[in-house]
Design an enzyme around this catalytic site. Structure first.
Site, PDB file in Angstrom:
ATOM      1  N   ASP A   1       0.822  -1.211   0.000  1.00 49.33           N
ATOM      2  CA  ASP A   1       0.000   0.000   0.000  1.00 49.33           C
ATOM      3  C   ASP A   1       0.858   1.263   0.000  1.00 49.33           C
ATOM      4  O   ASP A   1       0.499   2.273  -0.627  1.00 49.33           O
ATOM      5  CB  ASP A   1      -0.920   0.015   1.230  1.00 49.33           C
ATOM      6  CG  ASP A   1      -2.017  -1.029   1.133  1.00 49.33           C
ATOM      7  OD1 ASP A   1      -2.203  -1.590   0.029  1.00 49.33           O
ATOM      8  OD2 ASP A   1      -2.703  -1.268   2.145  1.00 49.33           O
TER       9      ASP A   1
ATOM     10  N   GLU B   1     -25.312 -16.293  -8.199  1.00 47.49           N
ATOM     11  CA  GLU B   1     -24.487 -15.379  -7.424  1.00 47.49           C
ATOM     12  C   GLU B   1     -25.312 -14.796  -6.284  1.00 47.49           C
ATOM     13  O   GLU B   1     -26.536 -14.710  -6.375  1.00 47.49           O
ATOM     14  CB  GLU B   1     -23.918 -14.258  -8.299  1.00 47.49           C
ATOM     15  CG  GLU B   1     -24.942 -13.413  -9.001  1.00 47.49           C
ATOM     16  CD  GLU B   1     -24.301 -12.428  -9.967  1.00 47.49           C
ATOM     17  OE1 GLU B   1     -24.744 -12.390 -11.115  1.00 47.49           O
ATOM     18  OE2 GLU B   1     -23.373 -11.707  -9.560  1.00 47.49           O
TER      19      GLU B   1
ATOM     20  N   LYS C   1     -27.213 -12.259  -3.850  1.00 45.53           N
ATOM     21  CA  LYS C   1     -27.942 -11.011  -4.089  1.00 45.53           C
ATOM     22  C   LYS C   1     -27.498  -9.987  -3.047  1.00 45.53           C
ATOM     23  O   LYS C   1     -27.912 -10.038  -1.899  1.00 45.53           O
ATOM     24  CB  LYS C   1     -29.445 -11.233  -4.013  1.00 45.53           C
ATOM     25  CG  LYS C   1     -30.268 -10.006  -4.361  1.00 45.53           C
ATOM     26  CD  LYS C   1     -31.753 -10.322  -4.314  1.00 45.53           C
ATOM     27  CE  LYS C   1     -32.567  -9.105  -4.741  1.00 45.53           C
ATOM     28  NZ  LYS C   1     -32.385  -7.969  -3.799  1.00 45.53           N
TER      29      LYS C   1
ATOM     30  N   ARG D   1     -31.116   3.349 -10.111  1.00 48.40           N
ATOM     31  CA  ARG D   1     -32.208   2.625 -10.767  1.00 48.40           C
ATOM     32  C   ARG D   1     -33.479   3.467 -10.799  1.00 48.40           C
ATOM     33  O   ARG D   1     -34.215   3.466 -11.780  1.00 48.40           O
ATOM     34  CB  ARG D   1     -32.477   1.305 -10.032  1.00 48.40           C
ATOM     35  CG  ARG D   1     -33.639   0.523 -10.615  1.00 48.40           C
ATOM     36  CD  ARG D   1     -33.874  -0.762  -9.818  1.00 48.40           C
ATOM     37  NE  ARG D   1     -34.989  -1.492 -10.377  1.00 48.40           N
ATOM     38  CZ  ARG D   1     -36.257  -1.291 -10.043  1.00 48.40           C
ATOM     39  NH1 ARG D   1     -36.561  -0.384  -9.144  1.00 48.40           N
ATOM     40  NH2 ARG D   1     -37.228  -1.993 -10.597  1.00 48.40           N
TER      41      ARG D   1
ATOM     42  N   GLU E   1     -24.407  -3.429  -8.266  1.00 43.03           N
ATOM     43  CA  GLU E   1     -24.844  -2.994  -6.939  1.00 43.03           C
ATOM     44  C   GLU E   1     -23.716  -2.252  -6.238  1.00 43.03           C
ATOM     45  O   GLU E   1     -22.582  -2.729  -6.186  1.00 43.03           O
ATOM     46  CB  GLU E   1     -25.240  -4.222  -6.117  1.00 43.03           C
ATOM     47  CG  GLU E   1     -26.155  -3.926  -4.962  1.00 43.03           C
ATOM     48  CD  GLU E   1     -27.623  -3.969  -5.350  1.00 43.03           C
ATOM     49  OE1 GLU E   1     -28.463  -3.794  -4.462  1.00 43.03           O
ATOM     50  OE2 GLU E   1     -27.927  -4.174  -6.544  1.00 43.03           O
TER      51      GLU E   1
ATOM     52  N   LYS F   1     -29.957 -16.811 -13.022  1.00 38.40           N
ATOM     53  CA  LYS F   1     -30.292 -16.329 -14.361  1.00 38.40           C
ATOM     54  C   LYS F   1     -30.018 -17.429 -15.375  1.00 38.40           C
ATOM     55  O   LYS F   1     -29.006 -18.137 -15.264  1.00 38.40           O
ATOM     56  CB  LYS F   1     -29.458 -15.091 -14.725  1.00 38.40           C
ATOM     57  CG  LYS F   1     -29.680 -13.902 -13.809  1.00 38.40           C
ATOM     58  CD  LYS F   1     -28.751 -12.746 -14.159  1.00 38.40           C
ATOM     59  CE  LYS F   1     -28.944 -11.591 -13.185  1.00 38.40           C
ATOM     60  NZ  LYS F   1     -27.987 -10.492 -13.413  1.00 38.40           N
TER      61      LYS F   1
ATOM     62  N   CYS G   1     -66.427  -4.849   0.733  1.00 39.11           N
ATOM     63  CA  CYS G   1     -67.480  -3.896   1.057  1.00 39.11           C
ATOM     64  C   CYS G   1     -68.254  -3.619  -0.220  1.00 39.11           C
ATOM     65  O   CYS G   1     -67.659  -3.300  -1.260  1.00 39.11           O
ATOM     66  CB  CYS G   1     -66.867  -2.606   1.596  1.00 39.11           C
ATOM     67  SG  CYS G   1     -67.993  -1.200   1.591  1.00 39.11           S
TER      68      CYS G   1
ATOM     69  N   CYS H   1     -68.538   4.253  -0.490  1.00 38.79           N
ATOM     70  CA  CYS H   1     -67.666   4.009   0.666  1.00 38.79           C
ATOM     71  C   CYS H   1     -66.513   4.999   0.611  1.00 38.79           C
ATOM     72  O   CYS H   1     -65.772   5.044  -0.385  1.00 38.79           O
ATOM     73  CB  CYS H   1     -67.144   2.578   0.644  1.00 38.79           C
ATOM     74  SG  CYS H   1     -65.896   2.231   1.907  1.00 38.79           S
TER      75      CYS H   1
END
EC number: 6.5.1.2
Length: 788
Positions: free
Chosen positions: A32, A121, A123, A144, A181, A297, A445, A451
């Site tokens: 790093d 996979e 979710k 989305r 995601e 899928k 009803c 109503c």
């Protein structure tokens, strides 16, 4: 090229490669500290040469000045949600539908059927986003939203460390939309909440809320400080195919720098899918991120295209949800609410309890059949689950804790809102031409629009944005109008006077006039909007569009037999009967008549015309015979009958010898017995007569579509249109036989460019394609007899 330019390019390439190895391959090749040294060197060089800073530089992930609001983005290909499975039987039913849709042999419900290949996979529990790359460079990120329209969060997605600002390697399509995601790991979530607590800030209930809240910050510097990650799960619009399979697509995306799930796997058949689901479920708590299920899928892209879509979800994918978190609490009471269609449904009032980080005091009981199934009594200790991690639900009664004073749950004999009688209606299931009485029942009803509860919900739906779109009529205003007896049906909205509105709470002169104008402006709705606004049970926005596009006029929709309605895409017999029953109802006829009468409300429906071209072309004699559901007669046998006899009457009147020339003995006998029943013959003739009255004829086979002026052509719409929406323009082009695409390519025949057209117009000019402005487009439509 100067030495500084050369070094900047070298550093960017090196840092991009290290990002790829770290975030995608999980194989860092430098410590790093070395990465940080290279990053600081690049940052210093860009500070010395600001003219060389580009949007795809690794240094541009730190965020920029705050926005006042997000702009809206329209998804060229809708970002649809997935259907859900909660039990093994749901998965096997999904697999059966897939096999049936692909015309593959399937076993019994629990036998596994044909071994369709599925991708598997986890979710992820985060926020779905779309990333658009042009020529390998990230140009837009969007949420989305409602699936059709999202928010432009480009400046924020650039701050997510493992989202490549520029793709690795080569060979990607010029236009590439990646969907996935954005989420927050469990460890990242804990660190964020700890930091928020220390700073005296707001903490988050769960990683999903933290991810969603972080990604939608107007200040991207805040987003940049949050530990967000991205995982790719699919594609949106692409200018060229990538691979033959879903997993193949993801593997290519990984090569280009996109992070994909490390748990991605191929399963052959439903049993391997269920094994994967169980395995992931066992490892769920050990995974570094929150998941709420597994996504399956169909792996073959060709099979996905063959299966297609429902109104709101693909037929080739499903999310198998995990059981939600559960808690114990006490059922204090059961109250009853009345919905838009009059259904009287029970609602559990609970001793407040926290479930999955949310305090729950009410829960759905669905219906009285569910109450009976649970054996529920007031005073019981119950198990509450957040079904799908969203809707609280009573799932079980702890009977051993039942108190002596527990009381049974009783359906009221009269409506809790209007006092009208509550009637019990047995549910009827319709399938393949047969009706069977199911065990379930619904309580309604009978007060209808008398109503107050039904009237309020009906008006709220009628004026909603996707229906008549009357601004200024919020829920509270509608409640006032109903409570003050100013409206008794949707038609009364168009009879409201200024004097009535200004007396309402929250209204003054300007707002009253504004509301009256909004009501007046709604008098020319598109046919699809009007159908949706009527609130027909089980008819959503997409089904309303199908009815309008296919049948072309309200009169045809009103007249259509249930069996004829099933010829429309995605309209089953249950929904068809709901539509038919709605328009048969005398009260509904009266309200619709008032809305459309010129001397009353004066609504004028737009976009009415002839039958939709594809619908007209899809209904053939063979198709009609197949839809009659004659026992033992499938599509192939039905087509043989059509080829042999050429007309319905010819089939009905055919003698035994002629029938045997067309079909084997068993099928011939089934056809003969079917039409020997006068009721079957009369129904078939009624269907044929109505189809022909609508303007269809048996010569309108698929070849009719080929005769349309734009058949075989691909058109693209770009920019904003002033005289009509792009959806309307698309419908008009499709009525002429064109395919409307979301991206420009060498195969595009013509581009319609309105004000604000950008990259698509530039691409069209570069390729030398035909381009029409809106004025020329309207003239083109008029020339081809399409009303504008």
């Amino acid at each position: 090229m100067t030495a500084a330019e050369t070094r900047i390019l070298e550093l960017r390439a090196e840092l991009d490669q290290h990002n790829y190895r770290y975030h995608v391959l999980d194989e860092p090749s430098i410590p790093d500290a070395e990465y940080d040294r290279l990053f600081r060197e690049l940052k210093a060089l860009e500070a010395e040469h600001p003219e060389l800073v580009t949007s795809d530089s690794p240094t541009q992930r730190v965020g920029s000045a705050a926005l006042s609001a997000f702009t809206q983005v329209r998804h060229e290909i809708p970002m649809l949600s997935l259907g859900n499975a909660f039990e093994e039987v749901d998965m096997r039913e999904f697999d059966r539908r897939v096999n049936e849709g692909l015309d593959l042999p399937a076993g019994d419900l629990f036998g596994g059927g044909a071994a369709v290949e599925y991708s598997c996979e986890p979710k992820l529990d985060g926020l779905a986003v779309s990333l658009l790359y042009q020529d390998g460079v990230l140009v837009r990120g969007a949420t989305r939203g409602d699936g059709t329209t999202g928010e432009d969060i480009s400046v924020n997605v650039r701050t997510v460390r493992n989202i490549p600002l520029k793709l690795q390697g080569s060979g990607w399509p010029a236009t590439l939309e990646v969907r996935g995601e954005v989420f927050m790991s469990k460890a990242g979530f804990e660190r964020l909440n700890a930091a928020q607590l220390e700073a005296g800030g707001k903490t988050f209930a769960n990683p999903r809320n933290a991810a969603a809240g972080s990604l939608r910050q107007l200040d991207s510097k805040i987003t940049a400080s949050r530990p967000l990650e991205f995982c790719c799960y699919g594609l949106g619009q692409v200018s060229a195919d990538i691979a033959d399979t879903h997993i193949g697509n993801l593997e290519r995306l990984k090569q280009w720098g996109m992070p994909i799930s490390r748990e991605l796997r191929l399963a052959k058949g439903i049993d391997e899918c269920l094994d994967y689901y169980r395995e992931i479920g066992e490892r769920r708590n050990a995974l570094p991120y929150e998941i709420d299920g597994v996504v399956f899928k169909v792996n073959s892209i060709a099979s996905q295209r063959e299966l297609g879509f429902r109104a709101r979800e693909p037929r080739w994918a499903i999310a198998h949800k995990f059981p939600a978190m559960e808690e114990l609490t006490e059922l204090l009471d059961v109250e009853f609410q009345v919905g838009r269609t009059g259904a009287v449904t029970p609602v559990a009032r609970l001793q407040p309890v926290k479930v999955a980080g949310v305090t729950v005091s009410n829960a759905t009981l669905h219906n009285m059949d569910e109450v009976a199934r649970l054996g529920l009594m007031i005073g019981d200790t119950v198990i509450i689950r957040r079904a799908g991690d969203v809707i609280p639900q009573v799932v079980q009664v702890v009977t051993e804790r039942r108190p002596e004073n527990a009381r049974p749950v009783q359906i009221p004999e009269s409506c809790p809102v209007c006092g009208s009688h509550v009637e019990r209606t047995q549910l009827v299931k319709r399938s393949k031409g047969r009706e069977t009485v199911s065990e379930g029942a619904v309580y309604r009803c009978v007060g209808r629009l008398a109503c107050g509860a039904q009237l309020k919900q009906a008006i709220i739906h009628f004026v909603s944005r996707r229906a008549m779109d009357i601004e200024g009529l919020g829920d509270k205003t509608i409640e006032q109008l109903v409570d003050e007896n100013l409206i008794a049906s949707p038609a009364d909205l168009y009879r409201l006077k200024y004097e009535q509105i200004i007396d309402l709470e929250g209204f003054a002169e300007v707002s009253s006039n504004k509301l009256l104008k909004a009501i007046e402006d709604s008098k020319r709705p598109a046919l699809a909007r009007f159908i949706y606004a009527l609130g027909i049970p089980d008819v959503g926005e997409e089904t309303a569009k199908v009815l309008a596009r296919s049948l072309g006029s309200l009169e045809r929709v009103q007249q259509a037999l249930p069996q004829v309605l099933t010829y429309l895409p995605d309209v089953g017999l249950e929904v068809a009967h709901e539509i038919h029953s709605f328009f048969e109802d005398s009260h509904n006829q009266e309200v619709i008549g008032s809305l459309l009468a010129a001397d009353q409300c004066g609504l004028v429906l737009q976009d009415q015309g002839e039958l939709g071209a594809e619908f007209a072309a899809s209904t053939t004699l063979g198709g009609m015979l197949d839809k009659l559901n004659i026992p033992s007669v499938g599509p192939g046998a039905a087509q043989k009958l059509a080829d042999k006899f050429g007309s319905l009457q010819g089939v009905i009147e055919a003698d035994w010898l002629d029938m045997r020339q067309a079909l084997p003995e068993k099928q011939a006998k089934a056809v003969r017995e079917f039409f020997d029943n006068p009721a079957n013959a009369q129904l078939a003739q009624a269907i044929e007569q109505q189809l022909q009255a609508f303007g269809m004829h048996w010569q309108s086979e698929k070849k009719v579509v080929a005769g349309l002026p734009l058949a075989g052509q691909t058109w693209v719409l770009t920019g904003s249109l002033e005289l009509m929406s792009r959806d309307v323009a698309k419908d008009k082009l499709e009525s002429l036989g064109a395919k409307v695409a979301g991206s420009v390519s060498a195969k595009t025949h013509c581009v319609v460019a309105g004000p604000g057209a950008g990259s698509k117009l530039a691409k069209a000019n570069e390729l030398g394609l035909k381009v029409l402005d809106e004025e020329a487009f309207v003239a083109f439509l008029t020339e081809h007899g399409v009303p504008t």
